[in-house]
Design a protein around this motif. Sequence first.
Motif, PDB file in Angstrom:
ATOM      1  N   LEU A  60       0.804  -1.229   0.000  1.00 22.68           N
ATOM      2  CA  LEU A  60       0.000   0.000   0.000  1.00 22.68           C
ATOM      3  C   LEU A  60       0.838   1.280   0.000  1.00 22.68           C
ATOM      4  CD1 LEU A  60      -2.869  -1.089   2.426  1.00 22.68           C
ATOM      5  CD2 LEU A  60      -2.484  -1.666   0.027  1.00 22.68           C
ATOM      6  N   ARG A  61       2.088   1.169  -0.373  1.00 21.84           N
ATOM      7  CA  ARG A  61       2.938   2.336  -0.642  1.00 21.84           C
ATOM      8  C   ARG A  61       2.813   3.398   0.454  1.00 21.84           C
ATOM      9  NH1 ARG A  61       4.907   2.801  -5.694  1.00 21.84           N
ATOM     10  NH2 ARG A  61       4.797   5.077  -5.603  1.00 21.84           N
ATOM     11  N   GLU A  62       2.497   4.644   0.049  1.00 23.66           N
ATOM     12  CA  GLU A  62       2.412   5.772   0.978  1.00 23.66           C
ATOM     13  C   GLU A  62       1.315   5.577   2.021  1.00 23.66           C
ATOM     14  OE1 GLU A  62       2.413   6.038  -2.287  1.00 23.66           O
ATOM     15  OE2 GLU A  62       4.132   7.282  -2.877  1.00 23.66           O
ATOM     16  N   LYS A  63       0.324   4.727   1.710  1.00 29.70           N
ATOM     17  CA  LYS A  63      -0.775   4.489   2.646  1.00 29.70           C
ATOM     18  C   LYS A  63      -0.547   3.247   3.498  1.00 29.70           C
ATOM     19  CE  LYS A  63      -4.147   6.707  -0.423  1.00 29.70           C
ATOM     20  NZ  LYS A  63      -5.446   6.559  -1.142  1.00 29.70           N
ATOM     21  N   GLY A  64       0.637   2.680   3.404  1.00 29.22           N
ATOM     22  CA  GLY A  64       0.932   1.445   4.112  1.00 29.22           C
ATOM     23  C   GLY A  64       1.481   1.664   5.506  1.00 29.22           C
ATOM     24  N   ILE A  65       1.605   0.563   6.237  1.00 28.30           N
ATOM     25  CA  ILE A  65       2.053   0.603   7.632  1.00 28.30           C
ATOM     26  C   ILE A  65       3.509   1.056   7.738  1.00 28.30           C
ATOM     27  CG2 ILE A  65       2.496  -0.838   9.656  1.00 28.30           C
ATOM     28  CD1 ILE A  65       0.026  -2.472   8.890  1.00 28.30           C
ATOM     29  N   ALA A  66       4.361   0.618   6.816  1.00 27.59           N
ATOM     30  CA  ALA A  66       5.775   1.017   6.880  1.00 27.59           C
ATOM     31  C   ALA A  66       5.913   2.534   6.823  1.00 27.59           C
ATOM     32  CB  ALA A  66       6.557   0.366   5.735  1.00 27.59           C
ATOM     33  N   ARG A  76       9.430  10.340   5.289  1.00 25.05           N
ATOM     34  CA  ARG A  76       8.626   9.479   4.421  1.00 25.05           C
ATOM     35  C   ARG A  76       9.546   8.545   3.652  1.00 25.05           C
ATOM     36  NH1 ARG A  76       7.943  11.485  -1.186  1.00 25.05           N
ATOM     37  NH2 ARG A  76       9.434  13.156  -1.511  1.00 25.05           N
ATOM     38  N   ILE A  77       8.975   7.459   3.167  1.00 23.84           N
ATOM     39  CA  ILE A  77       9.711   6.563   2.275  1.00 23.84           C
ATOM     40  C   ILE A  77       9.575   7.105   0.860  1.00 23.84           C
ATOM     41  CG2 ILE A  77       9.856   4.215   1.347  1.00 23.84           C
ATOM     42  CD1 ILE A  77       8.573   3.215   3.942  1.00 23.84           C
ATOM     43  N   ASP A  78      10.689   7.205   0.163  1.00 19.98           N
ATOM     44  CA  ASP A  78      10.659   7.629  -1.240  1.00 19.98           C
ATOM     45  C   ASP A  78      10.439   6.393  -2.109  1.00 19.98           C
ATOM     46  OD1 ASP A  78      11.182  10.340  -0.690  1.00 19.98           O
ATOM     47  OD2 ASP A  78      13.322   9.914  -0.499  1.00 19.98           O
ATOM     48  N   PHE A  79       9.233   6.291  -2.649  1.00 19.11           N
ATOM     49  CA  PHE A  79       8.900   5.145  -3.479  1.00 19.11           C
ATOM     50  C   PHE A  79       9.149   5.448  -4.953  1.00 19.11           C
ATOM     51  CE2 PHE A  79       6.135   4.314   0.219  1.00 19.11           C
ATOM     52  CZ  PHE A  79       6.491   2.991   0.485  1.00 19.11           C
ATOM     53  N   VAL A 406       4.788 -11.155  16.811  1.00 20.96           N
ATOM     54  CA  VAL A 406       3.928 -10.682  17.892  1.00 20.96           C
ATOM     55  C   VAL A 406       2.685  -9.986  17.334  1.00 20.96           C
ATOM     56  CG1 VAL A 406       5.866 -10.540  19.486  1.00 20.96           C
ATOM     57  CG2 VAL A 406       5.238  -8.532  18.148  1.00 20.96           C
ATOM     58  N   LYS A 407       1.941  -9.315  18.212  1.00 19.82           N
ATOM     59  CA  LYS A 407       0.621  -8.812  17.848  1.00 19.82           C
ATOM     60  C   LYS A 407       0.670  -7.429  17.187  1.00 19.82           C
ATOM     61  CE  LYS A 407      -4.049  -9.337  19.576  1.00 19.82           C
ATOM     62  NZ  LYS A 407      -4.837  -9.808  20.722  1.00 19.82           N
ATOM     63  N   GLY A 408       1.366  -7.343  16.072  1.00 22.09           N
ATOM     64  CA  GLY A 408       1.278  -6.162  15.237  1.00 22.09           C
ATOM     65  C   GLY A 408       0.232  -6.396  14.164  1.00 22.09           C
ATOM     66  N   ASP A 409      -0.069  -5.344  13.414  1.00 23.91           N
ATOM     67  CA  ASP A 409      -1.073  -5.450  12.353  1.00 23.91           C
ATOM     68  C   ASP A 409      -0.418  -5.791  11.024  1.00 23.91           C
ATOM     69  OD1 ASP A 409      -3.090  -4.624  14.159  1.00 23.91           O
ATOM     70  OD2 ASP A 409      -2.475  -2.542  13.875  1.00 23.91           O
ATOM     71  N   CYS A 411       0.860  -8.100   7.741  1.00 27.17           N
ATOM     72  CA  CYS A 411       1.582  -9.360   7.584  1.00 27.17           C
ATOM     73  C   CYS A 411       3.033  -9.057   7.240  1.00 27.17           C
ATOM     74  CB  CYS A 411       0.949 -10.214   6.485  1.00 27.17           C
ATOM     75  SG  CYS A 411       1.145  -9.565   4.821  1.00 27.17           S
ATOM     76  N   SER A 412       3.890 -10.065   7.365  1.00 32.67           N
ATOM     77  CA  SER A 412       5.311  -9.940   7.026  1.00 32.67           C
ATOM     78  C   SER A 412       5.932  -8.743   7.749  1.00 32.67           C
ATOM     79  CB  SER A 412       5.485  -9.809   5.507  1.00 32.67           C
ATOM     80  OG  SER A 412       4.855 -10.864   4.836  1.00 32.67           O
ATOM     81  N   GLY A 413       6.673  -7.921   7.003  1.00 28.55           N
ATOM     82  CA  GLY A 413       7.353  -6.780   7.602  1.00 28.55           C
ATOM     83  C   GLY A 413       6.423  -5.770   8.225  1.00 28.55           C
ATOM     84  N   ASP A 414       5.186  -5.695   7.724  1.00 25.16           N
ATOM     85  CA  ASP A 414       4.227  -4.751   8.297  1.00 25.16           C
ATOM     86  C   ASP A 414       3.973  -5.034   9.776  1.00 25.16           C
ATOM     87  OD1 ASP A 414       3.919  -3.285   6.015  1.00 25.16           O
ATOM     88  OD2 ASP A 414       2.002  -4.146   5.430  1.00 25.16           O
ATOM     89  N   ILE A 415       3.990  -6.306  10.170  1.00 30.02           N
ATOM     90  CA  ILE A 415       3.804  -6.646  11.579  1.00 30.02           C
ATOM     91  C   ILE A 415       4.920  -6.019  12.404  1.00 30.02           C
ATOM     92  CG2 ILE A 415       3.614  -8.508  13.264  1.00 30.02           C
ATOM     93  CD1 ILE A 415       2.606 -10.325  11.055  1.00 30.02           C
ATOM     94  N   SER A 416       6.138  -6.042  11.879  1.00 34.05           N
ATOM     95  CA  SER A 416       7.275  -5.466  12.591  1.00 34.05           C
ATOM     96  C   SER A 416       7.122  -3.955  12.745  1.00 34.05           C
ATOM     97  CB  SER A 416       8.575  -5.790  11.849  1.00 34.05           C
ATOM     98  OG  SER A 416       8.811  -7.176  11.812  1.00 34.05           O
ATOM     99  N   PHE A 417       6.781  -3.275  11.646  1.00 28.24           N
ATOM    100  CA  PHE A 417       6.602  -1.824  11.718  1.00 28.24           C
ATOM    101  C   PHE A 417       5.457  -1.467  12.662  1.00 28.24           C
ATOM    102  CE2 PHE A 417       8.653  -2.037   7.434  1.00 28.24           C
ATOM    103  CZ  PHE A 417       9.710  -1.182   7.679  1.00 28.24           C
ATOM    104  N   SER A 418       4.370  -2.208  12.573  1.00 27.23           N
ATOM    105  CA  SER A 418       3.212  -1.930  13.413  1.00 27.23           C
ATOM    106  C   SER A 418       3.526  -2.146  14.886  1.00 27.23           C
ATOM    107  CB  SER A 418       2.042  -2.826  12.994  1.00 27.23           C
ATOM    108  OG  SER A 418       0.972  -2.719  13.898  1.00 27.23           O
TER     109      SER A 418
END
Length: 432
Positions: A60-66, A76-79, A406-409, A411-418
């Motif tokens: 979800l790019r700019e709208k994503g959890i990362a 911001r992340i430069d995509f 753990v209980k982040g939102d 999947c994958s790396g998004d759980i870590s960022f969350s």
Amino acid sequence: MFDVIVIGSGYGGMSASALLGKAGFKVLTIESSTIIGGRAYSYINDEGYTCEYGAHSHRLREKGIANEVFKKLGDRIDFISESSDSKLIFKSKLYNRPNGPLGFLTTSMFSLWGRINLLIFLLNIKRSDPMNWYDKTLWEFYRTGLQNEEVENFLPFFGFTVMCPDPRKVSAGEVIKFLQRALAAGVGVGEPKNGSNQIFSKLKKHISKFGGQINLGEKVKEIMVEKGKVKGVITNKGKYESKKVVFAAPLPFLFETIDKKLFKEDFVKYSENIENSSSLTIDFILNKPVTSIRGSILGVDIPIWARFQSNNDTTFTPKGKYLTTWGIMLPWGFDGDLEEVEKAEKAMKDTISELFPKFFSHVLKEKKTLVPVMNGTVLTPKQSWINRPEIKCDTISGLYFVGDTVKGDGCSGDISFSSAMKVYDILSKEKK
């Protein structure tokens, strides 16, 4: 003495360190490797090639959890500019990846009746409550509605969106939650400029700006606990005092540093039996582009994914060379059997040859990477959001957990960022 010690420098650990630094905590990050990044590390070798442990995209790019982490940091992340030519591998052919409901209505992969049923399936997903389906499989969800062979054959794609393509294995709630977010966001996968290098360079900059310290090549031997409270850590190089420790490595490694008797039996049992996924990735260096595709490729009936980095970002290779990374998931429960790796490699290369017949005539070099732990948590019903351990330890004061187990939102790396944002919220409130 440090306010917080963070163990691990992957997405979760580095994000937590940067966010906690911003909140005014004096943070020490300890990493056993000599390079930051965990399972997403990236570096440029002596020949000028960007080397990554796998190829990491961000949903979800700019709208994503990362990117939410970077927003909290005032950054911001430069995509790379979004491409509209992502593909799916289905029945040994490449098809345009459907973009939203209209894409599914017009795709040439299915008959008209199949397309209509796919739309009905998506509508069922859109109006379903994920909470009712976390402990059920996608297959069970599918069987409660309209049943159509074409939809059934396409179910692995929906599972693959959360990196578990087996519909009889993946949590329906996880798939529903992600697809609802994706449909609302209206954007796809984001590729950061310079890959993971950008992510970690920026996080490292923020950690430094807020006075944080990163110790590389240092292994935590023990998390010190007295009378149910964290006191700090002991490493192979010294002893550090702190009343708060964030464990940002996969939970199965936790008991290498702390007595499991300090935790509830259910937590220990869960942590010791977490199922992860494994994969084989191959970086191919080519002497010329084999396609103009800028988007990603994802398999439907074979668990393959691919990126053509050089079509988007020329910094990945020296001038005149081209990079594409292909990955394939290994069988569930992979235990290191090299015969399984060889079978997967053959399946991958056979697929590449079918899709791009001249591909291997342009290969100059290939780099194989066996990834024993690709996603730390496979999103099965037992490992879905409702069942993963909380961020704050309930038996030891001052101990917190971050990462993709753990209980982040997401999947994958998004759980870590969350989970990093969640520990930031918890500790910021406790500080007040």
